[in-house]
Design an enzyme around this catalytic site. Structure first.
Site, mmCIF file in Angstrom:
data_model
loop_
_atom_site.group_PDB
_atom_site.id
_atom_site.type_symbol
_atom_site.label_atom_id
_atom_site.label_comp_id
_atom_site.label_asym_id
_atom_site.label_seq_id
_atom_site.Cartn_x
_atom_site.Cartn_y
_atom_site.Cartn_z
ATOM 1 C CE LYS A 78 -19.113 -0.965 1.882
ATOM 2 N NZ LYS A 78 -17.899 -0.132 1.876
ATOM 3 C CB SER A 144 -8.322 6.480 -4.089
ATOM 4 O OG SER A 144 -8.056 5.249 -3.444
ATOM 5 N N GLY A 180 2.373 0.182 2.293
ATOM 6 C CA GLY A 180 1.696 -0.089 1.014
ATOM 7 C C GLY A 180 1.455 1.192 0.244
ATOM 8 C CB ALA A 241 -1.316 -2.575 7.986
ATOM 9 C CB ALA A 263 -5.598 1.270 9.160
ATOM 10 C CG ASN A 264 -11.204 1.984 6.181
ATOM 11 O OD1 ASN A 264 -11.621 3.125 6.375
ATOM 12 N ND2 ASN A 264 -10.967 1.516 4.961
HETATM 13 P P1 NAI Z 1 -2.068 -1.719 0.696
HETATM 14 O O1 NAI Z 1 -2.602 -3.086 0.570
HETATM 15 O O2 NAI Z 1 -1.440 -1.072 -0.498
HETATM 16 O O3 NAI Z 1 -0.957 -1.654 1.855
HETATM 17 C C1 NAI Z 1 -1.077 -2.313 3.067
HETATM 18 C C2 NAI Z 1 0.347 -2.642 3.530
HETATM 19 O O4 NAI Z 1 0.278 -3.119 4.860
HETATM 20 C C3 NAI Z 1 1.012 -3.732 2.689
HETATM 21 O O5 NAI Z 1 2.320 -3.321 2.323
HETATM 22 C C4 NAI Z 1 1.041 -4.932 3.643
HETATM 23 O O6 NAI Z 1 2.174 -5.779 3.423
HETATM 24 C C5 NAI Z 1 1.107 -4.257 4.991
HETATM 25 N N1 NAI Z 1 0.594 -5.059 6.103
HETATM 26 C C6 NAI Z 1 -0.504 -5.845 6.155
HETATM 27 N N2 NAI Z 1 -0.630 -6.401 7.371
HETATM 28 C C7 NAI Z 1 0.404 -5.946 8.110
HETATM 29 C C8 NAI Z 1 0.842 -6.173 9.440
HETATM 30 N N3 NAI Z 1 0.174 -6.982 10.261
HETATM 31 N N4 NAI Z 1 1.954 -5.531 9.870
HETATM 32 C C9 NAI Z 1 2.647 -4.718 9.051
HETATM 33 N N5 NAI Z 1 2.288 -4.490 7.778
HETATM 34 C C10 NAI Z 1 1.185 -5.093 7.310
HETATM 35 O O7 NAI Z 1 -3.264 -0.820 1.253
HETATM 36 P P2 NAI Z 1 -3.410 0.761 1.227
HETATM 37 O O8 NAI Z 1 -4.180 1.158 0.034
HETATM 38 O O9 NAI Z 1 -2.094 1.397 1.488
HETATM 39 O O10 NAI Z 1 -4.364 0.987 2.477
HETATM 40 C C11 NAI Z 1 -3.884 0.905 3.813
HETATM 41 C C12 NAI Z 1 -5.032 1.054 4.785
HETATM 42 O O11 NAI Z 1 -5.678 2.294 4.560
HETATM 43 C C13 NAI Z 1 -6.121 -0.007 4.666
HETATM 44 O O12 NAI Z 1 -6.647 -0.262 5.944
HETATM 45 C C14 NAI Z 1 -7.162 0.667 3.814
HETATM 46 O O13 NAI Z 1 -8.452 0.137 4.069
HETATM 47 C C15 NAI Z 1 -7.057 2.085 4.292
HETATM 48 N N6 NAI Z 1 -7.535 3.046 3.316
HETATM 49 C C16 NAI Z 1 -6.944 3.162 2.085
HETATM 50 C C17 NAI Z 1 -7.411 4.071 1.161
HETATM 51 C C18 NAI Z 1 -6.769 4.220 -0.178
HETATM 52 O O14 NAI Z 1 -7.085 5.195 -0.866
HETATM 53 N N7 NAI Z 1 -5.871 3.346 -0.623
HETATM 54 C C19 NAI Z 1 -8.563 4.964 1.472
HETATM 55 C C20 NAI Z 1 -9.088 4.797 2.814
HETATM 56 C C21 NAI Z 1 -8.580 3.860 3.674
#
Ligand code: NAI
Length: 356
Positions: A78, A144, A180, A241, A263-264
């Site tokens: 990291k 991804s 998301g 999220a 989520a992580n």
């Molecule tokens: P993103 O940013 O596209 O989506 C997150 C969604 O959660 C958004 O629509 C946001 O409005 C919503 N959100 C945020 N806080 C919230 C709350 N308190 N209540 C309800 N909704 C809420 O992120 P993504 O890419 O979908 O990732 C989601 C999770 O998965 C994150 O924790 C990310 O670290 C983890 N992750 C994602 C990966 C990827 O390939 N995109 C890989 C590994 C982990």
């Protein structure tokens, strides 16, 4: 353990200072048993160098486990850059960072993380090839969230099989937090399969879009307000999220049989994993469930093939199934079973390396 003890658990820790560009960074290489270290580069205005060091050591160690869980040929690493991503960035700074990465001669691969963007790494790319997760326009494998979604769905299938005796996703009820890039795709797939989906998101547009999407599917969709998602009666809670969502406040409210999401760092602490187990709630360890993104970037080393990546994400089904059966067999939590599985994989590979 104090910070020096944890530093000694690492193979290599590199402090990077470049006064000309203001770059102050730390690269931590935890373990290269499985291959060169891999881990994103985070930029954050850490108050002290020690705080930055603490963070990078914790995260690089976590990457060793994540890589072992995803069964990719990378080890844990990291990087952190000490500074405010809003005002301290410059192209020259990321070129300087790229030169430090290049100086490690292939021992460390990195990419974006909190506070850094692909625009930043387009500058680092001029100095080193050891950058992964770049957009397709830069020759990378792109979004991804597609393989990450595949991993979440495979984990849900494994959990459903163990709880309900079938890998089918339809005909069940899910509570999805976050629609998301990952959560949106997961929810859409569940609806396509005829599931009942409850979802919360901060964005009204995301909820509106999913509600419209559901009309053309055999599934049903229900909007939920904010944190009420944790009290929804459902088969599975799917956190997609933020982290820390399984905590003192939420666990007593849960009315689900399992938690499986992208989520992580979902657990506020390891003890919360035991608490879930005591409540009879099956927790699929997040770092195995969400390994699809990592599988994709790791595959870039072999040229990147979408087909091969999706095939590898199928193995997440087997890993989750193995963790569940080990935790039942040995009366340990799924978190402990997952850590043990990763440790075993590392030991097997270490022995393999010695053999050759
Ligand atoms: P993103 O940013 O596209 O989506 C997150 C969604 O959660 C958004 O629509 C946001 O409005 C919503 N959100 C945020 N806080 C919230 C709350 N308190 N209540 C309800 N909704 C809420 O992120 P993504 O890419 O979908 O990732 C989601 C999770 O998965 C994150 O924790 C990310 O670290 C983890 N992750 C994602 C990966 C990827 O390939 N995109 C890989 C590994 C982990």
């Amino acid at each position: 353990p104090d910070v020096f003890t944890r530093m000694e658990e690492h193979e290599q820790v590199v402090f990077c200072n470049d006064p000309a560009t203001g770059l102050r960074a730390i690269i931590a290489i935890h373990d290269t048993t499985l291959g060169p270290a891999l881990g994103g580069c985070r930029m954050h205005p850490y108050e002290t160098t020690e705080a930055a060091l603490e963070d990078v050591l914790r995260l690089s160690r976590g990457m060793t486990q994540k890589c072992a869980a995803a069964d990719v040929d990378f080890g844990g690493g990291k990087a952190v850059i000490i500074g405010d991503p809003q005002k301290d960035k410059s192209p020259a700074m990321f070129r300087a960072f790229g030169r430090f990465v290049a100086s490690l001669q292939g021992r460390f691969y990195t990419g974006t993380d909190m506070g850094t963007t692909m625009e930043d790494f387009s500058h680092a790319l001029k100095e080193t090839e050891c950058i992964v997760g770049v957009p397709e326009a830069y020759g990378g494998s792109g979004d991804s969230s597609i393989p990450t979604t595949a991993g979440v769905l495979n984990s849900l299938r494994a959990v459903n099989e163990s709880l309900f005796g079938t890998t089918a996703l339809g005909g069940r009820t899910y509570a999805v937090q976050g629609l998301g890039k990952v959560g949106g795709k997961v929810a859409a797939h569940l609806l396509d399969d005829g599931a009942d989906v409850y979802a919360a998101d901060l964005s009204d547009d995301a909820l509106e879009a999913m509600s419209r999407y559901a009309e053309g599917t055999p599934g049903t969709f229900h909007r939920v307000d904010g944190d009420a998602i944790f009290a929804v009666e459902a088969d599975v809670l799917v956190p997609c999220a933020m982290g820390g969502v399984l905590n003192d406040t939420t666990i007593p409210q849960l009315k689900v049989r399992a938690v499986v999401g992208a989520a992580n760092n979902q657990l506020a602490s390891r003890e919360h994993g035991s608490w879930l187990q005591e409540r009879g709630i099956l927790y699929a360890p997040d770092y195995i469930v969400n390994g699809g993104g990592l599988i994709q970037v790791a595959d870039e080393l072999y040229g990147g093939s979408r087909e091969r990546v999706l095939k590898k994400t199928n193995a997440i089904f087997t890993s989750i199934a193995e963790v569940i059966s080990q935790s039942r067999l040995d009366q340990i939590t799924t978190v402990e079973a997952a850590d043990r599985m990763c440790e075993q994989r590392l030991q097997e590979r270490a022995r393999g390396n010695n053999f050759f």
